[in-house]
Design an enzyme around this catalytic site. Structure first.
Site, mmCIF file in Angstrom:
data_model
loop_
_atom_site.group_PDB
_atom_site.id
_atom_site.type_symbol
_atom_site.label_atom_id
_atom_site.label_comp_id
_atom_site.label_asym_id
_atom_site.label_seq_id
_atom_site.Cartn_x
_atom_site.Cartn_y
_atom_site.Cartn_z
ATOM 1 N N THR A 71 0.827 -1.206 0.000
ATOM 2 C CA THR A 71 0.000 0.000 0.000
ATOM 3 C C THR A 71 0.859 1.253 0.000
ATOM 4 O O THR A 71 0.618 2.197 -0.770
ATOM 5 C CB THR A 71 -0.958 -0.007 1.207
ATOM 6 O OG1 THR A 71 -1.900 -1.072 1.043
ATOM 7 C CG2 THR A 71 -1.708 1.309 1.308
ATOM 8 N N ASN A 150 -5.717 -9.261 -7.857
ATOM 9 C CA ASN A 150 -5.829 -9.938 -6.572
ATOM 10 C C ASN A 150 -7.148 -10.664 -6.371
ATOM 11 O O ASN A 150 -7.259 -11.535 -5.513
ATOM 12 C CB ASN A 150 -5.626 -8.939 -5.432
ATOM 13 C CG ASN A 150 -6.561 -7.749 -5.536
ATOM 14 O OD1 ASN A 150 -6.601 -7.057 -6.551
ATOM 15 N ND2 ASN A 150 -7.322 -7.487 -4.492
ATOM 16 N N GLN A 178 0.710 -9.238 -6.132
ATOM 17 C CA GLN A 178 0.234 -10.611 -6.310
ATOM 18 C C GLN A 178 1.112 -11.410 -7.276
ATOM 19 O O GLN A 178 1.074 -12.639 -7.283
ATOM 20 C CB GLN A 178 -1.217 -10.607 -6.809
ATOM 21 C CG GLN A 178 -2.230 -10.098 -5.813
ATOM 22 C CD GLN A 178 -2.461 -11.055 -4.654
ATOM 23 O OE1 GLN A 178 -2.215 -12.251 -4.751
ATOM 24 N NE2 GLN A 178 -2.938 -10.515 -3.537
ATOM 25 N N SER A 198 5.134 -6.680 -1.733
ATOM 26 C CA SER A 198 4.813 -6.797 -0.315
ATOM 27 C C SER A 198 5.305 -8.131 0.223
ATOM 28 O O SER A 198 5.157 -9.168 -0.429
ATOM 29 C CB SER A 198 3.301 -6.685 -0.104
ATOM 30 O OG SER A 198 2.980 -6.707 1.265
ATOM 31 N N HIS A 200 4.359 -10.011 2.980
ATOM 32 C CA HIS A 200 3.486 -11.030 3.559
ATOM 33 C C HIS A 200 2.706 -11.830 2.529
ATOM 34 O O HIS A 200 2.028 -12.803 2.878
ATOM 35 C CB HIS A 200 2.530 -10.400 4.587
ATOM 36 C CG HIS A 200 1.409 -9.612 3.996
ATOM 37 N ND1 HIS A 200 0.120 -10.079 3.928
ATOM 38 C CD2 HIS A 200 1.377 -8.372 3.457
ATOM 39 C CE1 HIS A 200 -0.655 -9.165 3.381
ATOM 40 N NE2 HIS A 200 0.074 -8.111 3.092
ATOM 41 N N THR A 236 13.223 4.826 10.902
ATOM 42 C CA THR A 236 14.129 3.776 11.343
ATOM 43 C C THR A 236 13.813 2.473 10.622
ATOM 44 O O THR A 236 12.657 2.039 10.577
ATOM 45 C CB THR A 236 14.004 3.567 12.867
ATOM 46 O OG1 THR A 236 14.306 4.798 13.520
ATOM 47 C CG2 THR A 236 14.936 2.479 13.350
ATOM 48 N N CYS A 323 -8.862 -6.104 1.935
ATOM 49 C CA CYS A 323 -8.965 -4.678 2.285
ATOM 50 C C CYS A 323 -10.393 -4.163 2.213
ATOM 51 O O CYS A 323 -10.673 -3.047 2.646
ATOM 52 C CB CYS A 323 -8.062 -3.855 1.367
ATOM 53 S SG CYS A 323 -6.314 -4.270 1.542
#
Length: 377
Positions: A71, A150, A178, A198, A200, A236, A323
């Protein structure tokens, strides 16, 4: 035992990924911007992970920027280009089936005076390339098209779109969230300017992602503060997340063909069994589809009721993007491919990965048949 058929939403962290992350959660927890040794060790492992990822995706290490996920990467790519090139033009092209991370960003830019063209897709979800070419204007600064959808798994012709963008001297962004782990990603060959990923979605940790920015591409930072990520993305660094992401992508790339060979028969069996049930139609293409994606619409059955039924049987599934869970609106993707409101609302997405088995496919199919009969009554 839980059967998880919602792997497009997220995936389980691989054991080897966790093992590689643990030292940077427990022992080497130093801030990578610090001068002392444990901080410099963190800095070193960030750069080695960056180099490894670049080699796996066939790009340069200086083109990899770590973010909090897909995102943020989508937001940064689109807003960053829009801000940088606002004096050149304020027109952007995307499609009607993008993830909301893209669509809502486009809506935000429209509220700031930009113009966005939303391309149509055909009944299988493929972009209309002729409409794309006809939509390009002198003030078009960006094209943004997802690599793989997706919800319905459609794999778009990214190389062809890239050629169109290059001919017209327009930057091209791709949401590759995806696609990673399902399609071979060769960034040099694809010749795109920006691509989002991404962690995950590929059995890596949550809260970590990548924005690929081709060298020479100008883009305004989205997050300001420190000088991290070569002054482009402050904050960070998520050291353990970056280490985990590097290992997850390594595993995904090395096992890509093995995963595909495993998933295609499972997916096709699931499609064959489900579409044999009266009143069930497959959404999306048979060919050029993600290997683990099945999306169906079911006449006479509300998807929310079906999902509750499945959950009671310890089966995880979804009606679309995670989402938008809880939304009463029909899927914008299914509406875009021509489904009416009822079929678009009464949809079910089943998405698999390397952990799933034929036994699970048979179990889910049988439970779905019983559920549909019960709910139709």
């Amino acid at each position: 035992m839980i059967i998880n058929f919602d792997k497009a939403a997220t995936t389980k962290l691989r054991k080897e990924v966790l093992e590689e992350m643990l030292p940077y959660l427990e022992d080497y927890y130093g801030n990578a911007s610090s001068m002392y040794r444990i901080g410099q060790k963190s800095k070193g492992v960030i750069e080695s992970s960056r180099t490894k990822i670049a080699e796996l995706l066939n790009c340069k290490a200086t083109e990899i920027y770590f973010t909090s996920g897909g995102t943020e990467s989508d937001n940064w790519a689109i807003k960053g280009v829009a801000d940088t090139f606002q004096n050149k033009g304020r027109h952007i092209i995307t499609t009607k089936i993008e993830h909301h991370a893209v669509l809502h960003t486009m809506e935000f830019l429209e509220s700031r005076g930009y113009e966005v063209t939303y391309l149509n897709v055909d009944g299988e979800g493929f972009v209309d390339l002729k409409e794309l070419e006809n939509s390009i204007r002198n003030d078009t600064i960006l094209i943004s098209v997802m690599y793989a959808n997706n919800e319905i798994g459609t794999i778009e012709p990214i190389e062809t779109i890239s050629e169109i963008a290059k001919r017209r001297n327009i930057l091209f962004h791709v949401d590759g969230v995806q696609a990673l782990g399902n399609i071979k990603i060769d960034l040099e060959k694809l010749n795109v300017d920006l691509m989002s990923f991404s962690g995950h979605k590929v059995n890596g940790p949550k809260g970590i992602g990548i924005l690929y920015v081709k060298n020479g591409t100008k883009i305004t930072p989205l997050i300001h503060g420190g000088t991290q990520e070569r002054g482009k993305r402050a904050g960070t660094e998520n050291v353990a997340g970056i280490v985990g992401l590097g290992k997850a992508i390594e595993c995904a790339v090395e096992n890509l063909e093995e995963k595909r060979v495993q998933l295609l028969p499972l997916r096709d069996k699931l499609i064959e069994d489900l579409t044999s049930i009266k009143g069930i139609v497959l959404n999306g293409p048979i060919l050029k589809r993600l290997p683990g994606n099945v999306n169906i619409s079911i006449e006479g059955v509300k998807s929310q009721e079906l999902l509750i039924f499945l959950d009671m049987k310890n089966i995880c599934a979804s009606s679309g993007s995670a989402c938008t869970t809880g939304s009463i609106e029909p899927s914008h993707v299914l509406k875009a491919i021509g489904l009416n409101d009822d079929l678009a609302k009464n949809s079910l997405r089943l998405s698999l990965d390397y952990e799933n088995t034929f036994e699970e496919v048979e179990t889910v199919t049988n439970i779905l048949k019983d559920a549909i009969i019960t709910l139709r009554r």
